[in-house]
Scaffold this motif. Sequence first.
Motif, PDB file in Angstrom:
ATOM      1  N   LEU A  87       0.825  -1.195   0.000  1.00  0.00           N
ATOM      2  CA  LEU A  87       0.000   0.000   0.000  1.00  0.00           C
ATOM      3  C   LEU A  87       0.873   1.266   0.000  1.00  0.00           C
ATOM      4  CD1 LEU A  87      -2.821  -1.055   2.508  1.00  0.00           C
ATOM      5  CD2 LEU A  87      -2.861  -1.143   0.010  1.00  0.00           C
ATOM      6  N   GLY A  88       2.030   1.174  -0.632  1.00  0.00           N
ATOM      7  CA  GLY A  88       2.893   2.331  -0.767  1.00  0.00           C
ATOM      8  C   GLY A  88       3.735   2.659   0.433  1.00  0.00           C
ATOM      9  N   ARG A  89       3.827   1.738   1.397  1.00  0.00           N
ATOM     10  CA  ARG A  89       4.626   2.029   2.585  1.00  0.00           C
ATOM     11  C   ARG A  89       5.309   0.768   3.093  1.00  0.00           C
ATOM     12  NH1 ARG A  89      -0.453   2.867   4.158  1.00  0.00           N
ATOM     13  NH2 ARG A  89      -0.093   5.113   4.296  1.00  0.00           N
ATOM     14  N   ASP A  90       6.365   0.992   3.856  1.00  0.00           N
ATOM     15  CA  ASP A  90       7.076  -0.083   4.529  1.00  0.00           C
ATOM     16  C   ASP A  90       7.392   0.428   5.928  1.00  0.00           C
ATOM     17  OD1 ASP A  90       8.838  -1.960   5.538  1.00  0.00           O
ATOM     18  OD2 ASP A  90       9.916  -2.212   3.655  1.00  0.00           O
ATOM     19  N   LEU A  91       6.676  -0.087   6.923  1.00  0.00           N
ATOM     20  CA  LEU A  91       6.818   0.357   8.303  1.00  0.00           C
ATOM     21  C   LEU A  91       7.254  -0.831   9.145  1.00  0.00           C
ATOM     22  CD1 LEU A  91       3.439   2.346   8.576  1.00  0.00           C
ATOM     23  CD2 LEU A  91       5.682   3.233   7.875  1.00  0.00           C
ATOM     24  N   GLN A  92       8.385  -0.696   9.806  1.00  0.00           N
ATOM     25  CA  GLN A  92       8.909  -1.783  10.616  1.00  0.00           C
ATOM     26  C   GLN A  92       9.269  -1.267  12.001  1.00  0.00           C
ATOM     27  OE1 GLN A  92       8.781  -4.790   9.258  1.00  0.00           O
ATOM     28  NE2 GLN A  92       8.188  -3.969   7.253  1.00  0.00           N
ATOM     29  N   GLY A  93       9.021  -2.085  13.003  1.00  0.00           N
ATOM     30  CA  GLY A  93       9.368  -1.722  14.377  1.00  0.00           C
ATOM     31  C   GLY A  93       9.991  -2.891  15.109  1.00  0.00           C
ATOM     32  N   ARG A  94      10.820  -2.602  16.083  1.00  0.00           N
ATOM     33  CA  ARG A  94      11.446  -3.651  16.874  1.00  0.00           C
ATOM     34  C   ARG A  94      11.739  -3.120  18.264  1.00  0.00           C
ATOM     35  NH1 ARG A  94      13.774  -2.030  12.573  1.00  0.00           N
ATOM     36  NH2 ARG A  94      15.576  -0.631  12.699  1.00  0.00           N
ATOM     37  N   ILE A  95      11.784  -4.023  19.202  1.00  0.00           N
ATOM     38  CA  ILE A  95      12.108  -3.678  20.580  1.00  0.00           C
ATOM     39  C   ILE A  95      13.581  -3.969  20.816  1.00  0.00           C
ATOM     40  CG2 ILE A  95      11.696  -4.273  22.989  1.00  0.00           C
ATOM     41  CD1 ILE A  95       8.774  -4.751  22.265  1.00  0.00           C
ATOM     42  N   ILE A  96      14.269  -2.993  21.365  1.00  0.00           N
ATOM     43  CA  ILE A  96      15.687  -3.136  21.656  1.00  0.00           C
ATOM     44  C   ILE A  96      15.840  -3.528  23.128  1.00  0.00           C
ATOM     45  CG2 ILE A  96      17.938  -2.007  21.603  1.00  0.00           C
ATOM     46  CD1 ILE A  96      16.544  -2.292  18.869  1.00  0.00           C
ATOM     47  N   ALA A 109       3.774  -2.814  37.532  1.00  0.00           N
ATOM     48  CA  ALA A 109       4.222  -1.423  37.631  1.00  0.00           C
ATOM     49  C   ALA A 109       4.683  -0.978  36.248  1.00  0.00           C
ATOM     50  CB  ALA A 109       5.364  -1.301  38.647  1.00  0.00           C
ATOM     51  N   PRO A 110       4.704   0.334  35.989  1.00  0.00           N
ATOM     52  CA  PRO A 110       5.123   0.817  34.670  1.00  0.00           C
ATOM     53  C   PRO A 110       6.494   0.281  34.272  1.00  0.00           C
ATOM     54  CG  PRO A 110       4.146   2.591  35.931  1.00  0.00           C
ATOM     55  CD  PRO A 110       4.275   1.438  36.873  1.00  0.00           C
ATOM     56  N   ILE A 111       6.601  -0.141  33.007  1.00  0.00           N
ATOM     57  CA  ILE A 111       7.844  -0.679  32.461  1.00  0.00           C
ATOM     58  C   ILE A 111       8.222   0.121  31.218  1.00  0.00           C
ATOM     59  CG2 ILE A 111       8.890  -2.670  31.304  1.00  0.00           C
ATOM     60  CD1 ILE A 111       7.399  -4.491  33.102  1.00  0.00           C
ATOM     61  N   THR A 112       9.501   0.473  31.121  1.00  0.00           N
ATOM     62  CA  THR A 112       9.995   1.217  29.970  1.00  0.00           C
ATOM     63  C   THR A 112      10.450   0.261  28.874  1.00  0.00           C
ATOM     64  OG1 THR A 112      10.721   3.067  31.346  1.00  0.00           O
ATOM     65  CG2 THR A 112      11.723   2.877  29.165  1.00  0.00           C
ATOM     66  N   VAL A 113      10.045   0.567  27.644  1.00  0.00           N
ATOM     67  CA  VAL A 113      10.400  -0.239  26.480  1.00  0.00           C
ATOM     68  C   VAL A 113      11.144   0.649  25.494  1.00  0.00           C
ATOM     69  CG1 VAL A 113       9.513  -1.640  24.581  1.00  0.00           C
ATOM     70  CG2 VAL A 113       8.345  -1.667  26.788  1.00  0.00           C
ATOM     71  N   GLN A 114      12.289   0.185  25.035  1.00  0.00           N
ATOM     72  CA  GLN A 114      13.050   0.910  24.025  1.00  0.00           C
ATOM     73  C   GLN A 114      12.703   0.351  22.647  1.00  0.00           C
ATOM     74  OE1 GLN A 114      14.747   3.595  24.727  1.00  0.00           O
ATOM     75  NE2 GLN A 114      14.479   3.322  26.935  1.00  0.00           N
ATOM     76  N   ARG A 115      12.198   1.221  21.788  1.00  0.00           N
ATOM     77  CA  ARG A 115      11.774   0.815  20.454  1.00  0.00           C
ATOM     78  C   ARG A 115      12.605   1.514  19.385  1.00  0.00           C
ATOM     79  NH1 ARG A 115       6.763  -1.557  19.551  1.00  0.00           N
ATOM     80  NH2 ARG A 115       5.492  -2.041  21.389  1.00  0.00           N
ATOM     81  N   GLU A 116      12.605   0.890  18.200  1.00  0.00           N
ATOM     82  CA  GLU A 116      13.280   1.471  17.049  1.00  0.00           C
ATOM     83  C   GLU A 116      12.433   1.206  15.812  1.00  0.00           C
ATOM     84  OE1 GLU A 116      17.830   1.472  16.501  1.00  0.00           O
ATOM     85  OE2 GLU A 116      17.113  -0.096  15.134  1.00  0.00           O
ATOM     86  N   TYR A 117      12.251   2.240  14.975  1.00  0.00           N
ATOM     87  CA  TYR A 117      11.373   2.128  13.815  1.00  0.00           C
ATOM     88  C   TYR A 117      12.111   2.499  12.533  1.00  0.00           C
ATOM     89  CZ  TYR A 117       7.431   1.953  17.088  1.00  0.00           C
ATOM     90  OH  TYR A 117       6.561   1.599  18.086  1.00  0.00           O
ATOM     91  N   ASP A 118      11.671   1.868  11.433  1.00  0.00           N
ATOM     92  CA  ASP A 118      12.072   2.254  10.082  1.00  0.00           C
ATOM     93  C   ASP A 118      10.807   2.635   9.322  1.00  0.00           C
ATOM     94  OD1 ASP A 118      14.676   1.474  10.738  1.00  0.00           O
ATOM     95  OD2 ASP A 118      14.368  -0.559   9.934  1.00  0.00           O
ATOM     96  N   TRP A 119      10.808   3.829   8.726  1.00  0.00           N
ATOM     97  CA  TRP A 119       9.623   4.323   8.022  1.00  0.00           C
ATOM     98  C   TRP A 119       9.984   4.670   6.590  1.00  0.00           C
ATOM     99  CZ3 TRP A 119       9.112   8.099  12.653  1.00  0.00           C
ATOM    100  CH2 TRP A 119       8.570   7.430  13.756  1.00  0.00           C
ATOM    101  N   LEU A 120       9.397   3.945   5.652  1.00  0.00           N
ATOM    102  CA  LEU A 120       9.551   4.242   4.232  1.00  0.00           C
ATOM    103  C   LEU A 120       8.164   4.456   3.648  1.00  0.00           C
ATOM    104  CD1 LEU A 120      12.203   1.507   3.292  1.00  0.00           C
ATOM    105  CD2 LEU A 120      12.604   3.952   3.625  1.00  0.00           C
ATOM    106  N   PRO A 121       8.018   5.382   2.690  1.00  0.00           N
ATOM    107  CA  PRO A 121       9.053   6.072   1.906  1.00  0.00           C
ATOM    108  C   PRO A 121       9.612   7.342   2.542  1.00  0.00           C
ATOM    109  CG  PRO A 121       6.910   6.636   1.060  1.00  0.00           C
ATOM    110  CD  PRO A 121       6.669   5.664   2.186  1.00  0.00           C
ATOM    111  N   ALA A 122       9.443   7.554   3.832  1.00  0.00           N
ATOM    112  CA  ALA A 122       9.974   8.764   4.478  1.00  0.00           C
ATOM    113  C   ALA A 122      11.492   8.701   4.650  1.00  0.00           C
ATOM    114  CB  ALA A 122       9.311   8.971   5.834  1.00  0.00           C
ATOM    115  N   TYR A 123      12.080   7.532   4.408  1.00  0.00           N
ATOM    116  CA  TYR A 123      13.531   7.346   4.562  1.00  0.00           C
ATOM    117  C   TYR A 123      14.006   7.692   5.966  1.00  0.00           C
ATOM    118  CZ  TYR A 123      13.330   6.965  -0.478  1.00  0.00           C
ATOM    119  OH  TYR A 123      13.003   6.567  -1.754  1.00  0.00           O
TER     120      TYR A 123
END
Length: 203
Positions: A87-96, A109-123
């Motif tokens: 659909l014209g996009r490539d969106l990927q996410g992962r937990i580090i 209790a609240p837990i912190t999650v570190q995430r990393e994303y790749d967003w195309l076509p926004a490069y």
Amino acid sequence: MVLLLAGCTSVSRSTSDSFRLLFNRQVEVSPEQVAANRFPQAQIRTPDLSAVMVLGYIDEGQQVWYAADHAVFRLDANGLLVGTTGLGRDLQGRIIGASPFGRLTDVVAPITVQREYDWLPAYAMGVQVQGTVTRAGTDTVEILGRKRELARFEEVLRGGGMKERNIYWADPTTGFIWKSKQYLAPGYAVELVQLKPYRQAKD
């Protein structure tokens, strides 16, 4: 089970394509329609798609689901959305690092999650986002006419232009996510309901 997966990790895309169900408007399905299809199914809504998607195959532990022509969504075994292509996009996410989603029932209790994303076509690659997961009570959720008492978890996302809130409704015993609203990019929410989840074959 799905795709005769007792000992297999993949099937041909052409086989999966033949079982896809695509709807251009809001989708409502009945228990009978879901039962008539032997493959795992999930209902999905995004800003540009409403569909019943069907599991195609398992790829290195990730579930690959087809929702429409060239629209593919990836989930992990717990129901966490990993990414989408088409659909014209490539969106990927992962937990580090450590992830609470394999043991959601342990979150008190609240837990912190570190995430990393790749967003195309926004490069935009390797966008750093921090999530804070909290337990927010219990809700009654109806899926295909059956009411389930599910634990609700909320995750506030901040960083990299993200100011969003993911919501997960999970089995209070197993932590499996039956229903969710998950953001893969700013303003791009994916609403997901498991209609017939994939159950891995046991030895």
